[in-house]
Design a protein around this motif. Structure first.
Motif, PDB file in Angstrom:
ATOM      1  N   LEU A 194      49.153  43.131  46.550  1.00 57.46           N
ATOM      2  CA  LEU A 194      49.780  44.442  46.720  1.00 57.46           C
ATOM      3  C   LEU A 194      50.834  44.655  45.652  1.00 57.46           C
ATOM      4  CD1 LEU A 194      50.257  44.520  50.603  1.00 57.46           C
ATOM      5  CD2 LEU A 194      48.230  45.099  49.245  1.00 57.46           C
ATOM      6  N   ASP A 195      51.000  45.890  45.241  1.00 60.38           N
ATOM      7  CA  ASP A 195      51.949  46.206  44.178  1.00 60.38           C
ATOM      8  C   ASP A 195      53.393  46.135  44.675  1.00 60.38           C
ATOM      9  OD1 ASP A 195      52.525  47.215  41.447  1.00 60.38           O
ATOM     10  OD2 ASP A 195      53.306  48.938  42.543  1.00 60.38           O
ATOM     11  N   GLU A 235      48.361  52.841  48.719  1.00 62.99           N
ATOM     12  CA  GLU A 235      48.381  51.582  47.960  1.00 62.99           C
ATOM     13  C   GLU A 235      47.255  51.606  46.924  1.00 62.99           C
ATOM     14  OE1 GLU A 235      49.444  49.025  46.205  1.00 62.99           O
ATOM     15  OE2 GLU A 235      50.522  48.395  47.985  1.00 62.99           O
ATOM     16  N   MET A 291      46.442  48.181  44.687  1.00 64.94           N
ATOM     17  CA  MET A 291      45.943  46.962  45.306  1.00 64.94           C
ATOM     18  C   MET A 291      44.802  46.365  44.477  1.00 64.94           C
ATOM     19  SD  MET A 291      43.212  45.655  47.212  1.00 64.94           S
ATOM     20  CE  MET A 291      42.422  46.997  48.078  1.00 64.94           C
ATOM     21  N   ARG A 333      43.554  51.822  50.337  1.00 66.35           N
ATOM     22  CA  ARG A 333      43.627  52.687  49.161  1.00 66.35           C
ATOM     23  C   ARG A 333      43.692  54.169  49.516  1.00 66.35           C
ATOM     24  NH1 ARG A 333      39.580  48.957  46.617  1.00 66.35           N
ATOM     25  NH2 ARG A 333      40.644  47.851  44.933  1.00 66.35           N
ATOM     26  N   TYR A 383      54.763  49.419  56.878  1.00 73.35           N
ATOM     27  CA  TYR A 383      53.619  48.849  56.155  1.00 73.35           C
ATOM     28  C   TYR A 383      53.009  47.692  56.950  1.00 73.35           C
ATOM     29  CZ  TYR A 383      51.167  48.227  51.654  1.00 73.35           C
ATOM     30  OH  TYR A 383      50.238  48.181  50.655  1.00 73.35           O
ATOM     31  N   ASP A 415      52.974  53.408  52.673  1.00 72.68           N
ATOM     32  CA  ASP A 415      54.295  53.039  52.190  1.00 72.68           C
ATOM     33  C   ASP A 415      55.004  54.285  51.666  1.00 72.68           C
ATOM     34  OD1 ASP A 415      56.363  51.301  51.687  1.00 72.68           O
ATOM     35  OD2 ASP A 415      55.478  50.382  49.913  1.00 72.68           O
TER      36      ASP A 415
END
Length: 264
Positions: A143-144, A209, A212, A194, A152, A199
């Protein structure tokens, strides 16, 4: 009805403005709103699908009731699409979602392709899906960032429960998610990650996300794992601690595979 629901219906009528694309079927204080959207699935040559969305007076606090019909698909195919849409709606946050669900429907091409393929190809696909469901897979995702940690983490845990996956969330310099279960369910988890706002960005707005990455994905038998149970959040502060976390779940070999991809 909420103001958000009325605004969404107004927006939908503008988006689906072609002949026969949109219809407000019902509007009442007791039963809410019912809208009908006719959509073509899988491109211009795909089958037409009629979607009915019943928006309860408390919508979007509760997801819509959905029905699906089509002259180009079988009853079982319509049932499968409906169930997928209901599952997707249940996974989304309580926000206006009809347009998002219709857009998501376009990703169900695999479901509708069965009506155009020959019997042998269909049987082969079905057999492949059965093998994937029977065989347990392990995947490691990167995850970024996680800014709204409680929100989350709760969403990740909810998805693992819904998809019957074992999971570990490792929080540190690299943020990793380890998943174990049926391969189609792991793929669905990645798709949700995705496409659903899980978040917030640097300005505090809800975000998806999109960064990812799937670092590795393989049958569990080849990864050395012995079966993850539940969803556990673990924090590490150093590479030795991260290594120990993988050792604890008997996945040292898996860690060696992904180590070159991790931040030092």
């Amino acid at each position: 009805m909420s103001e958000a629901a009325f605004e969404e219906v107004s927006v939908l009528s503008s988006i689906y403005c072609g002949e026969g694309e949109f219809l407000l079927v019902q509007q009442s204080a007791q039963d809410g709103l019912m809208v009908q959207i006719n959509s073509t699935v899988g491109g211009e040559r795909g089958p037409d699908v009629r979607l009915l969305f019943q928006l309860h007076p408390r919508y979007p606090s509760c997801p819509p009731v959905i029905s699906v019909s089509s002259t180009g698909l079988s009853r079982s195919q319509c049932h499968d699409i409906r169930q997928k849409l209901l599952d997707q709606a249940a996974a989304l946050p309580p926000e206006p979602m009809v347009h998002q669900l219709v857009e998501w429907l376009q990703q169900c091409v695999e479901v509708t392709e069965n009506c155009r393929g020959n019997k042998e190809e269909d049987e082969a696909k079905e057999e492949g899906r059965k093998r994937d469901k029977e065989e347990e897979w392990t995947a490691v995702l990167s995850l970024d960032h996680i800014r709204s940690q409680n929100r989350y983490t709760s969403q990740l845990q909810r998805w693992t429960q819904q998809l019957q996956l074992g999971g570990r969330l490792l929080l540190g310099r690299s943020i990793l998610v380890i998943l174990q279960g049926a391969r189609p369910n792991i793929k669905e988890f990645c798709r949700l990650l995705r496409t659903v706002k899980v978040d917030v960005d640097s300005s505090g707005k809800k975000c998806k996300e999109r960064m990812m990455k799937v670092l590795t994905e393989s049958p569990t038998s080849s990864s050395g794992g012995h079966g993850l149970q539940g969803f556990v959040v673990m924090t590490y502060e150093s590479i030795p601690q991260l290594t120990a976390a993988f050792q604890e779940i008997n996945m040292t070999g898996l860690y060696q595979q992904i180590r070159p991809s991790l931040s030092d």
